[in-house]
Design a protein around this motif. Structure first.
Motif, PDB file in Angstrom:
ATOM      1  N   ASN A 320      -8.729   7.089  -7.262  1.00 26.90           N
ATOM      2  CA  ASN A 320      -8.577   5.628  -7.235  1.00 26.90           C
ATOM      3  C   ASN A 320      -8.908   5.068  -5.861  1.00 26.90           C
ATOM      4  O   ASN A 320      -9.412   3.951  -5.731  1.00 26.90           O
ATOM      5  CB  ASN A 320      -7.134   5.222  -7.566  1.00 26.90           C
ATOM      6  CG  ASN A 320      -6.671   5.725  -8.901  1.00 26.90           C
ATOM      7  OD1 ASN A 320      -6.626   6.927  -9.112  1.00 26.90           O
ATOM      8  ND2 ASN A 320      -6.312   4.820  -9.801  1.00 26.90           N
ATOM      9  N   THR A 321      -8.595   5.845  -4.831  1.00 25.11           N
ATOM     10  CA  THR A 321      -8.754   5.377  -3.450  1.00 25.11           C
ATOM     11  C   THR A 321      -9.967   5.993  -2.762  1.00 25.11           C
ATOM     12  O   THR A 321     -10.127   5.864  -1.550  1.00 25.11           O
ATOM     13  CB  THR A 321      -7.494   5.729  -2.643  1.00 25.11           C
ATOM     14  OG1 THR A 321      -7.287   7.151  -2.686  1.00 25.11           O
ATOM     15  CG2 THR A 321      -6.275   5.029  -3.220  1.00 25.11           C
ATOM     16  N   ARG A 354     -11.035   1.641 -10.047  1.00 21.86           N
ATOM     17  CA  ARG A 354     -11.081   0.671  -8.949  1.00 21.86           C
ATOM     18  C   ARG A 354     -10.888  -0.759  -9.432  1.00 21.86           C
ATOM     19  O   ARG A 354     -10.392  -1.610  -8.685  1.00 21.86           O
ATOM     20  CB  ARG A 354     -12.425   0.787  -8.224  1.00 21.86           C
ATOM     21  CG  ARG A 354     -12.552   2.055  -7.388  1.00 21.86           C
ATOM     22  CD  ARG A 354     -13.940   2.160  -6.807  1.00 21.86           C
ATOM     23  NE  ARG A 354     -14.054   3.299  -5.905  1.00 21.86           N
ATOM     24  CZ  ARG A 354     -15.210   3.756  -5.437  1.00 21.86           C
ATOM     25  NH1 ARG A 354     -16.343   3.170  -5.807  1.00 21.86           N
ATOM     26  NH2 ARG A 354     -15.236   4.781  -4.619  1.00 21.86           N
ATOM     27  N   ARG A 357      -6.769  -3.027  -9.797  1.00 23.34           N
ATOM     28  CA  ARG A 357      -5.981  -3.083  -8.568  1.00 23.34           C
ATOM     29  C   ARG A 357      -5.102  -4.323  -8.473  1.00 23.34           C
ATOM     30  O   ARG A 357      -4.545  -4.616  -7.433  1.00 23.34           O
ATOM     31  CB  ARG A 357      -6.906  -3.006  -7.348  1.00 23.34           C
ATOM     32  CG  ARG A 357      -7.476  -1.601  -7.129  1.00 23.34           C
ATOM     33  CD  ARG A 357      -8.277  -1.500  -5.865  1.00 23.34           C
ATOM     34  NE  ARG A 357      -8.761  -0.134  -5.653  1.00 23.34           N
ATOM     35  CZ  ARG A 357      -9.637   0.212  -4.712  1.00 23.34           C
ATOM     36  NH1 ARG A 357     -10.126  -0.704  -3.896  1.00 23.34           N
ATOM     37  NH2 ARG A 357     -10.020   1.471  -4.583  1.00 23.34           N
ATOM     38  N   ASP A 363       1.147   5.767  -5.643  1.00 25.74           N
ATOM     39  CA  ASP A 363       0.190   6.873  -5.578  1.00 25.74           C
ATOM     40  C   ASP A 363       0.808   8.050  -4.822  1.00 25.74           C
ATOM     41  O   ASP A 363       0.874   8.051  -3.591  1.00 25.74           O
ATOM     42  CB  ASP A 363      -1.074   6.364  -4.866  1.00 25.74           C
ATOM     43  CG  ASP A 363      -2.206   7.374  -4.888  1.00 25.74           C
ATOM     44  OD1 ASP A 363      -2.098   8.372  -5.610  1.00 25.74           O
ATOM     45  OD2 ASP A 363      -3.202   7.140  -4.169  1.00 25.74           O
ATOM     46  N   ASN A 404      -9.715   4.911   4.010  1.00 22.69           N
ATOM     47  CA  ASN A 404      -9.688   3.985   2.875  1.00 22.69           C
ATOM     48  C   ASN A 404      -8.256   3.760   2.391  1.00 22.69           C
ATOM     49  O   ASN A 404      -7.867   2.635   2.054  1.00 22.69           O
ATOM     50  CB  ASN A 404     -10.557   4.533   1.744  1.00 22.69           C
ATOM     51  CG  ASN A 404     -11.101   3.434   0.848  1.00 22.69           C
ATOM     52  OD1 ASN A 404     -11.521   2.382   1.336  1.00 22.69           O
ATOM     53  ND2 ASN A 404     -11.089   3.664  -0.452  1.00 22.69           N
ATOM     54  N   ILE A 405      -7.457   4.829   2.355  1.00 23.41           N
ATOM     55  CA  ILE A 405      -6.049   4.700   1.958  1.00 23.41           C
ATOM     56  C   ILE A 405      -5.297   3.827   2.960  1.00 23.41           C
ATOM     57  O   ILE A 405      -4.521   2.940   2.585  1.00 23.41           O
ATOM     58  CB  ILE A 405      -5.390   6.093   1.848  1.00 23.41           C
ATOM     59  CG1 ILE A 405      -5.991   6.879   0.680  1.00 23.41           C
ATOM     60  CG2 ILE A 405      -3.877   5.969   1.670  1.00 23.41           C
ATOM     61  CD1 ILE A 405      -5.513   8.310   0.584  1.00 23.41           C
ATOM     62  N   ASN A 407      -6.531   1.544   4.904  1.00 23.12           N
ATOM     63  CA  ASN A 407      -7.007   0.165   4.749  1.00 23.12           C
ATOM     64  C   ASN A 407      -6.326  -0.522   3.560  1.00 23.12           C
ATOM     65  O   ASN A 407      -5.932  -1.697   3.644  1.00 23.12           O
ATOM     66  CB  ASN A 407      -8.526   0.167   4.559  1.00 23.12           C
ATOM     67  CG  ASN A 407      -9.092  -1.239   4.467  1.00 23.12           C
ATOM     68  OD1 ASN A 407      -8.924  -2.055   5.369  1.00 23.12           O
ATOM     69  ND2 ASN A 407      -9.772  -1.529   3.361  1.00 23.12           N
ATOM     70  N   LEU A 408      -6.158   0.212   2.459  1.00 25.06           N
ATOM     71  CA  LEU A 408      -5.472  -0.347   1.287  1.00 25.06           C
ATOM     72  C   LEU A 408      -4.011  -0.660   1.605  1.00 25.06           C
ATOM     73  O   LEU A 408      -3.480  -1.700   1.194  1.00 25.06           O
ATOM     74  CB  LEU A 408      -5.556   0.627   0.112  1.00 25.06           C
ATOM     75  CG  LEU A 408      -6.914   0.749  -0.590  1.00 25.06           C
ATOM     76  CD1 LEU A 408      -6.911   1.923  -1.564  1.00 25.06           C
ATOM     77  CD2 LEU A 408      -7.244  -0.541  -1.335  1.00 25.06           C
ATOM     78  N   GLN A 411      -3.888  -3.890   3.565  1.00 21.78           N
ATOM     79  CA  GLN A 411      -4.406  -5.114   2.967  1.00 21.78           C
ATOM     80  C   GLN A 411      -3.886  -5.409   1.560  1.00 21.78           C
ATOM     81  O   GLN A 411      -3.937  -6.560   1.121  1.00 21.78           O
ATOM     82  CB  GLN A 411      -5.945  -5.055   2.923  1.00 21.78           C
ATOM     83  CG  GLN A 411      -6.595  -4.988   4.295  1.00 21.78           C
ATOM     84  CD  GLN A 411      -8.109  -5.080   4.217  1.00 21.78           C
ATOM     85  OE1 GLN A 411      -8.669  -5.466   3.195  1.00 21.78           O
ATOM     86  NE2 GLN A 411      -8.782  -4.730   5.307  1.00 21.78           N
ATOM     87  N   VAL A 412      -3.409  -4.403   0.859  1.00 19.47           N
ATOM     88  CA  VAL A 412      -2.991  -4.592  -0.538  1.00 19.47           C
ATOM     89  C   VAL A 412      -1.495  -4.293  -0.650  1.00 19.47           C
ATOM     90  O   VAL A 412      -1.071  -3.139  -0.555  1.00 19.47           O
ATOM     91  CB  VAL A 412      -3.794  -3.675  -1.493  1.00 19.47           C
ATOM     92  CG1 VAL A 412      -3.382  -3.939  -2.942  1.00 19.47           C
ATOM     93  CG2 VAL A 412      -5.288  -3.876  -1.305  1.00 19.47           C
ATOM     94  N   TYR A 415      -0.157  -1.777  -3.413  1.00 17.46           N
ATOM     95  CA  TYR A 415      -0.565  -0.369  -3.380  1.00 17.46           C
ATOM     96  C   TYR A 415       0.387   0.382  -2.458  1.00 17.46           C
ATOM     97  O   TYR A 415       0.649  -0.039  -1.323  1.00 17.46           O
ATOM     98  CB  TYR A 415      -2.005  -0.199  -2.883  1.00 17.46           C
ATOM     99  CG  TYR A 415      -2.357   1.264  -2.660  1.00 17.46           C
ATOM    100  CD1 TYR A 415      -2.597   2.108  -3.738  1.00 17.46           C
ATOM    101  CD2 TYR A 415      -2.396   1.807  -1.371  1.00 17.46           C
ATOM    102  CE1 TYR A 415      -2.873   3.450  -3.551  1.00 17.46           C
ATOM    103  CE2 TYR A 415      -2.681   3.149  -1.173  1.00 17.46           C
ATOM    104  CZ  TYR A 415      -2.913   3.969  -2.265  1.00 17.46           C
ATOM    105  OH  TYR A 415      -3.177   5.302  -2.076  1.00 17.46           O
TER     106      TYR A 415
END
Length: 496
Positions: A320-321, A354, A357, A363, A404-405, A407-408, A411-412, A415
């Motif tokens: 997913n990430t 993806r 989200r 996770d 990437n994880i 960053n998520l 920002q999210v 998550y």
């Protein structure tokens, strides 16, 4: 094989002299000598044969002796590792059917006193009773050893909702049970399994994962009973049609087994077979196996198009990430190995993941050690279609995935990444959508996708995974700690 040959073999294997065995049996050494040369027939007293068996089992203190006995008796070597189990095997071998049949004048109580094993009826001396948890382990070992001798196309029926304390008390037996199951599947047997009731959550989850590797082979038809069960009576019923049945009962709060029946009487086996089928007729399929890429994509589409919060547990980092560079790399590997169609399905599956989200995703994944990444020992969580490719991370790809994880997380808000320790890792990906669906992706040599369909078990797995995440922690200050840990791991990898 004559009794004197059996006795001579056991005495030589265990380095037992005539005097030593005579002292154990409290008889004159000359009697042992005559038994060993064939001048005297096998003892008619079952108690003496039981004492011999127990003595020889205790004398087998090294693997060479146990292997010699296993080879001679044509049984699995693992069955000889436990003295009480080896005692029963040797006793059965030394007795043979004729001696048991000739002793039908013995009452069941006398048999129980002499051997711990009772005859169910004078005409069926091989029907036996085993007492306590140790006896149950013995009976189970004999059942599965018999199962390994049947025709490859045979069907074995399994059901148990009793406490598994009888397995847990002896770790080697727990491992043996898994070996027997795998051996039956490898042999080509079909298994019919009725899963136990779903309470409590931890038991439901562990019961499911314990059978997961077997379920993924597609050789097991798994069912569950949808109605309410009483919380008092428990049952175990294993059947090899026309050959053997193992049956036991217990009360829910007890962890010790009272009595286990192991029977070869055909009318009795048929009676139990009818009972099993009656129960099976009230059950429903527990899961669906999705082996083809087409079927898997349809399942993914249904799963990820639903609106709902999700939680997942993966053996490494989830797809997913995954950054675009990693998905492109995996696609190239698939195409280079002649799996262009699979690579397209893989790309579709990642797009579906993806696109979903907007809902909360918890996770649970494992963070590898830098040295393992550098050595190319960290496998990408990749399971799609009826193939398995051990795709491993490069340092740069693992770095990109970690970034990437991170960053998520920054920002999210919905998550959450929950790092697992090594002991919490698993060999599969378990994805659950709240109150809706659960799918399990195998990441070994049988990369099937399993769809769990029993709603109550889905809810309990959801509860268990959330409880695991809560115990580790992932909100508030703990979220900041996780981000700091990711930054530290990224810094370590960047200097490699």
């Amino acid at each position: 094989m004559q009794f004197w040959e059996m006795l001579d073999f056991l005495m030589k294997t265990t380095q037992t002299s005539n005097r030593m065995l005579a002292q154990e049996l409290k008889v004159d050494p000359s009697l042992i000598s005559r038994l060993r040369t064939g001048d005297r027939n096998r003892p008619r007293q079952l108690e003496q044969l039981k004492s011999m068996s127990s003595y020889f089992a205790k004398r087998c203190s090294c693997s060479v002796q146990r292997q010699a006995i296993a080879d001679k008796l044509n049984v699995k070597a693992s069955l000889t590792a436990q003295p009480e189990l080896l005692t029963e095997i040797l006793y059965t071998w030394l007795c043979e059917q004729d001696i048991l049949t000739r002793n039908t004048k013995l009452l069941p109580a006398e048999l129980k006193k002499a051997t711990g094993v009772g005859s169910l009826s004078p005409t069926h001396a091989k029907n036996k009773l085993y007492y306590g948890n140790a006896g149950k382990r013995t009976a189970a070992a004999l059942f599965f050893n018999t199962a390994l001798t049947i025709a490859p196309s045979a069907v074995v029926y399994l059901y148990s909702d009793e406490s598994d304390a009888w397995i847990q008390e002896a770790d080697p037996h727990s491992a043996d049970n898994r070996d027997w199951l795998a051996a039956l599947i490898e042999k080509g047997c079909q298994l019919v399994h009725i899963a136990p009731p779903t309470l409590p959550a931890e038991m439901a989850y562990q019961s499911l994962t314990r059978w997961l590797n077997a379920y993924a082979t597609g050789k097991i038809k798994a069912y569950y009973y949808p109605g309410l069960r009483d919380q008092v009576h428990r049952r175990t019923l294993f059947i090899i049609p026309g050959k053997l049945v193992l049956s036991s009962h217990s009360i829910a709060h007890r962890t010790d087994s009272c009595v286990t029946i192991l029977a070869t009487d055909e009318p009795l086996i048929q009676t139990y077979m009818t009972e099993f089928h009656d129960y099976l007729s009230l059950c429903r399929p527990l899961l669906h196996n999705h082996e083809s890429p087409d079927s898997q994509i349809r399942l993914f589409t249904h799963f990820f198009s639903s609106q709902g919060n999700r939680i997942q547990k993966t053996p490494a980092l989830s797809m997913n990430t995954a950054p675009s560079a990693l998905t492109e790399y995996c696609t190239q590997i698939l195409e280079q190995n002649g799996h262009k169609k699979i690579s397209r399905y893989f790309a579709q599956a990642i797009q579906l993941m993806r696109a979903c989200r907007n809902e909360e995703l918890i996770d649970l994944g494992y963070l590898a050690q830098p040295e393992d990444v550098l050595a190319g020992q960290v496998t990408v969580t990749l399971a799609c279609g009826p193939i398995f490719l051990p795709v491993t991370y490069t340092v740069s790809l693992y770095l990109a995935h970690l970034k990437n994880i991170l960053n998520l997380l920054e920002q999210v808000e919905n998550y959450h990444f929950v790092p697992l320790n090594r002991s919490q890792r698993s060999d599969y990906t378990f994805m659950v959508e709240e109150d809706q669906h659960a799918i399990i992706l195998q990441n070994k040599k049988t990369p099937n996708v399993i769809e769990l369909v029993e709603r109550q078990r889905i809810l309990l797995c959801w509860e268990y995974l959330n409880r695991t995440a809560d115990e580790i922690g992932y909100r508030g200050s703990r979220r900041s700690d996780i981000k700091a840990r990711l930054r530290g791991l990224i810094a370590q990898l960047e200097i490699l």
